[in-house]
Design a protein around this motif. Structure first.
Motif, PDB file in Angstrom:
ATOM      1  N   ALA A 166     -16.280 -43.093 -12.949  1.00  0.00           N
ATOM      2  CA  ALA A 166     -16.536 -44.532 -13.984  1.00  0.00           C
ATOM      3  C   ALA A 166     -16.097 -44.774 -15.367  1.00  0.00           C
ATOM      4  O   ALA A 166     -15.209 -45.415 -16.158  1.00  0.00           O
ATOM      5  N   ARG A 167     -16.019 -43.354 -15.689  1.00  0.00           N
ATOM      6  CA  ARG A 167     -15.311 -42.710 -17.430  1.00  0.00           C
ATOM      7  C   ARG A 167     -13.845 -41.928 -17.093  1.00  0.00           C
ATOM      8  O   ARG A 167     -13.088 -41.905 -18.094  1.00  0.00           O
ATOM      9  N   GLY A 168     -13.433 -42.876 -15.959  1.00  0.00           N
ATOM     10  CA  GLY A 168     -12.410 -42.437 -15.585  1.00  0.00           C
ATOM     11  C   GLY A 168     -11.277 -41.232 -15.831  1.00  0.00           C
ATOM     12  O   GLY A 168     -10.321 -40.686 -15.957  1.00  0.00           O
ATOM     13  N   GLU A 169     -12.706 -40.406 -15.179  1.00  0.00           N
ATOM     14  CA  GLU A 169     -12.186 -38.998 -14.969  1.00  0.00           C
ATOM     15  C   GLU A 169     -11.574 -38.624 -13.537  1.00  0.00           C
ATOM     16  O   GLU A 169     -12.414 -39.183 -12.931  1.00  0.00           O
ATOM     17  N   SER A 170     -11.088 -37.387 -13.265  1.00  0.00           N
ATOM     18  CA  SER A 170     -10.976 -36.862 -11.873  1.00  0.00           C
ATOM     19  C   SER A 170     -11.695 -36.226 -11.028  1.00  0.00           C
ATOM     20  O   SER A 170     -11.678 -35.282 -11.774  1.00  0.00           O
ATOM     21  N   LEU A 171     -12.241 -36.083 -10.107  1.00  0.00           N
ATOM     22  CA  LEU A 171     -12.849 -35.541  -9.477  1.00  0.00           C
ATOM     23  C   LEU A 171     -11.976 -34.512  -8.883  1.00  0.00           C
ATOM     24  O   LEU A 171     -12.385 -33.135  -8.358  1.00  0.00           O
ATOM     25  N   VAL A 172     -10.330 -34.798  -9.197  1.00  0.00           N
ATOM     26  CA  VAL A 172      -9.689 -33.599  -7.968  1.00  0.00           C
ATOM     27  C   VAL A 172      -9.792 -31.949  -8.808  1.00  0.00           C
ATOM     28  O   VAL A 172      -9.736 -31.791  -9.529  1.00  0.00           O
ATOM     29  N   VAL A 173     -10.354 -30.592  -7.642  1.00  0.00           N
ATOM     30  CA  VAL A 173      -9.690 -29.286  -8.993  1.00  0.00           C
ATOM     31  C   VAL A 173      -8.798 -29.086  -8.330  1.00  0.00           C
ATOM     32  O   VAL A 173      -8.249 -28.879  -7.172  1.00  0.00           O
ATOM     33  N   PRO A 174      -7.794 -28.901  -9.568  1.00  0.00           N
ATOM     34  CA  PRO A 174      -6.983 -27.871  -9.434  1.00  0.00           C
ATOM     35  C   PRO A 174      -6.679 -26.661  -8.377  1.00  0.00           C
ATOM     36  O   PRO A 174      -8.081 -25.900  -8.532  1.00  0.00           O
ATOM     37  N   ARG A 175      -6.235 -26.221  -6.716  1.00  0.00           N
ATOM     38  CA  ARG A 175      -5.840 -25.504  -6.084  1.00  0.00           C
ATOM     39  C   ARG A 175      -6.150 -23.705  -7.083  1.00  0.00           C
ATOM     40  O   ARG A 175      -7.157 -23.253  -6.267  1.00  0.00           O
ATOM     41  N   ALA A 176      -6.135 -23.402  -7.773  1.00  0.00           N
ATOM     42  CA  ALA A 176      -6.248 -22.026  -8.888  1.00  0.00           C
ATOM     43  C   ALA A 176      -7.493 -21.977  -9.080  1.00  0.00           C
ATOM     44  O   ALA A 176      -7.928 -20.964  -9.429  1.00  0.00           O
ATOM     45  N   GLN A 177      -8.021 -23.677  -9.169  1.00  0.00           N
ATOM     46  CA  GLN A 177      -9.113 -23.059  -9.950  1.00  0.00           C
ATOM     47  C   GLN A 177     -10.794 -23.347  -9.152  1.00  0.00           C
ATOM     48  O   GLN A 177     -11.873 -22.620  -9.375  1.00  0.00           O
ATOM     49  N   TRP A 178     -10.419 -23.469  -8.100  1.00  0.00           N
ATOM     50  CA  TRP A 178     -11.607 -23.080  -7.236  1.00  0.00           C
ATOM     51  C   TRP A 178     -12.193 -21.705  -6.870  1.00  0.00           C
ATOM     52  O   TRP A 178     -13.143 -22.410  -6.611  1.00  0.00           O
ATOM     53  N   GLY A 179     -11.274 -20.910  -6.886  1.00  0.00           N
ATOM     54  CA  GLY A 179     -12.487 -19.504  -6.731  1.00  0.00           C
ATOM     55  C   GLY A 179     -13.132 -19.500  -7.672  1.00  0.00           C
ATOM     56  O   GLY A 179     -14.492 -19.075  -8.147  1.00  0.00           O
ATOM     57  N   ARG A 180     -12.585 -20.076  -9.169  1.00  0.00           N
ATOM     58  CA  ARG A 180     -13.450 -19.469  -9.908  1.00  0.00           C
ATOM     59  C   ARG A 180     -14.854 -20.214 -10.779  1.00  0.00           C
ATOM     60  O   ARG A 180     -15.909 -20.267 -10.376  1.00  0.00           O
ATOM     61  N   LEU A 181     -14.690 -21.451  -9.976  1.00  0.00           N
ATOM     62  CA  LEU A 181     -15.368 -22.535  -9.628  1.00  0.00           C
ATOM     63  C   LEU A 181     -16.726 -22.327  -8.638  1.00  0.00           C
ATOM     64  O   LEU A 181     -17.773 -21.711  -9.346  1.00  0.00           O
ATOM     65  N   VAL A 182     -16.147 -21.848  -7.952  1.00  0.00           N
ATOM     66  CA  VAL A 182     -16.956 -21.134  -6.332  1.00  0.00           C
ATOM     67  C   VAL A 182     -18.060 -21.023  -7.418  1.00  0.00           C
ATOM     68  O   VAL A 182     -19.085 -20.185  -6.930  1.00  0.00           O
ATOM     69  N   LEU A 183     -17.436 -19.337  -7.538  1.00  0.00           N
ATOM     70  CA  LEU A 183     -17.993 -18.109  -8.618  1.00  0.00           C
ATOM     71  C   LEU A 183     -18.549 -18.609  -9.125  1.00  0.00           C
ATOM     72  O   LEU A 183     -19.799 -18.910  -9.690  1.00  0.00           O
ATOM     73  N   LEU A 184     -18.560 -19.032 -10.758  1.00  0.00           N
ATOM     74  CA  LEU A 184     -19.761 -20.214 -11.359  1.00  0.00           C
ATOM     75  C   LEU A 184     -20.730 -20.821 -11.223  1.00  0.00           C
ATOM     76  O   LEU A 184     -21.772 -20.929 -11.616  1.00  0.00           O
ATOM     77  N   ALA A 185     -19.814 -21.487  -9.464  1.00  0.00           N
ATOM     78  CA  ALA A 185     -21.631 -22.203  -9.096  1.00  0.00           C
ATOM     79  C   ALA A 185     -23.054 -20.980  -8.963  1.00  0.00           C
ATOM     80  O   ALA A 185     -23.869 -21.519  -8.916  1.00  0.00           O
ATOM     81  N   GLY A 186     -22.236 -20.438  -7.962  1.00  0.00           N
ATOM     82  CA  GLY A 186     -22.900 -19.627  -7.006  1.00  0.00           C
ATOM     83  C   GLY A 186     -23.599 -18.356  -8.660  1.00  0.00           C
ATOM     84  O   GLY A 186     -25.257 -17.855  -7.882  1.00  0.00           O
ATOM     85  N   LEU A 187     -23.273 -17.943  -9.391  1.00  0.00           N
ATOM     86  CA  LEU A 187     -23.972 -17.165 -10.369  1.00  0.00           C
ATOM     87  C   LEU A 187     -25.086 -18.374 -11.435  1.00  0.00           C
ATOM     88  O   LEU A 187     -26.510 -17.919 -11.693  1.00  0.00           O
TER      89      LEU A 187
END
Length: 299
Positions: free
Chosen positions: A65-86
């Motif tokens: 709604a604020r116009g932000e993209s939900l797309v995650v760059p491929r290089a960010q996925w590993g870091r994102l999953v790790l932080l979500a897990g921790l």
């Protein structure tokens, strides 16, 4: 949503960061009596996982709604999953399972060793200065929590070992996630980052709940639905959003020590809502803990 960087050195205490940290502590603290009430109607993993997924969807919708993209760059996925897990999955799942072997008070004391590990890791990894004032503040807050949560004494035996390992692993994981979020921040908008972390972290929690628990919607009263709504909106939307925003503004050690106010608010909230005892010893322990938090956040 863009959070401005605080001016000056990285150790400067930003007032906005403290406000966000206070909102986080209040929301997480009030979740203690909320969960105690909700457990009379719904099981814990399904409650946490389900409301977490709803919260993630609400945040994702707000981001769009604020116009932000939900797309995650491929290089960010590993870091994102790790932080979500921790930061999400490990904390919720391991702390919940630890209660199968440990009393709630002992589990809470172990859980809130997290700021100690976070402060040490922030010193080693981020180069944050572990000043004498901050060290004293951390020890004061932890001593108050220990007195508050384990007034009956902590006993050690082999049967508690699995719970001890799980609670300590959860505390270390959250501390590590706090420091990693500062060391390697995600290059995503705050709403998008929070939505993905909560969604990735809560999906396996919900799966475990659906697999091993028996949750029935017809068992929920109007109070139960209200408590679920509070968890989805306040705990997983507002407070996690404020926590990740506070981490962008505050030193990792200060943010971690600030969470020691959570059990204080939880105990006071339980006394008011659930009429649990709150005697002179508990009040003194609460005051000692808050004094430590106040000292840690003093600029």
């Amino acid at each position: 949503m863009t959070i401005p960087k605080p001016p000056g050195s990285r150790s400067r205490i930003a007032p906005l960061g403290l406000l966000l940290l206070a909102i986080t502590s209040i929301g997480w603290g009030l979740n203690w009596p909320v969960m105690k009430l909700l457990l009379t109607e719904w099981p814990p993993l399904t409650s946490r996982g389900g409301t977490g997924m709803v919260g993630a969807l609400l945040l994702a919708g707000l981001a769009v709604a604020r116009g932000e993209s939900l797309v995650v760059p491929r290089a960010q996925w590993g870091r994102l999953v790790l932080l979500a897990g921790l930061n999400v999955f490990g904390w919720m799942a391991l702390m919940g399972l630890a209660l199968l072997w440990l009393p709630a008070g002992e589990a809470a004391v172990i859980a809130y060793t997290m700021p100690i590990w976070a402060s040490v890791l922030a010193w080693l990894v981020l180069g944050e200065r572990l000043s004498l004032q901050r060290l004293i503040a951390m020890l004061m807050a932890f001593a108050g929590i220990a007195a508050l949560m384990s007034g009956g004494g902590i006993s050690a035996n082999a049967t508690k070992l699995p719970g001890l390992i799980m609670a300590l692993t959860g505390a270390l994981g959250f501390a590590f996630g706090t420091v990693l979020a500062k060391k390697y921040p995600l290059s995503l908008p705050l709403l998008t980052s929070t939505a993905w972390q909560i969604g990735i972290g809560c999906a396996p929690v919900l799966l475990l709940g659906v697999t091993f628990e028996s949750a029935r919607f017809e068992a929920l009263t109007s109070l139960g639905w209200s408590l679920l709504a509070y968890m989805a909106v306040m705990v997983f939307c507002v407070t996690y959003l404020c926590w990740f925003a506070a981490l962008r503004l505050l030193p990792a050690s200060v943010a971690a020590i600030g969470t020691m106010a959570v059990p204080v608010i939880g105990v006071v909230g339980s006394a008011i809502v659930l009429h649990e005892p709150l005697g002179l010893v508990q009040v003194a322990a609460l005051a000692f803990t808050l004094a430590g938090v106040a000292l840690a956040t003093k600029g």
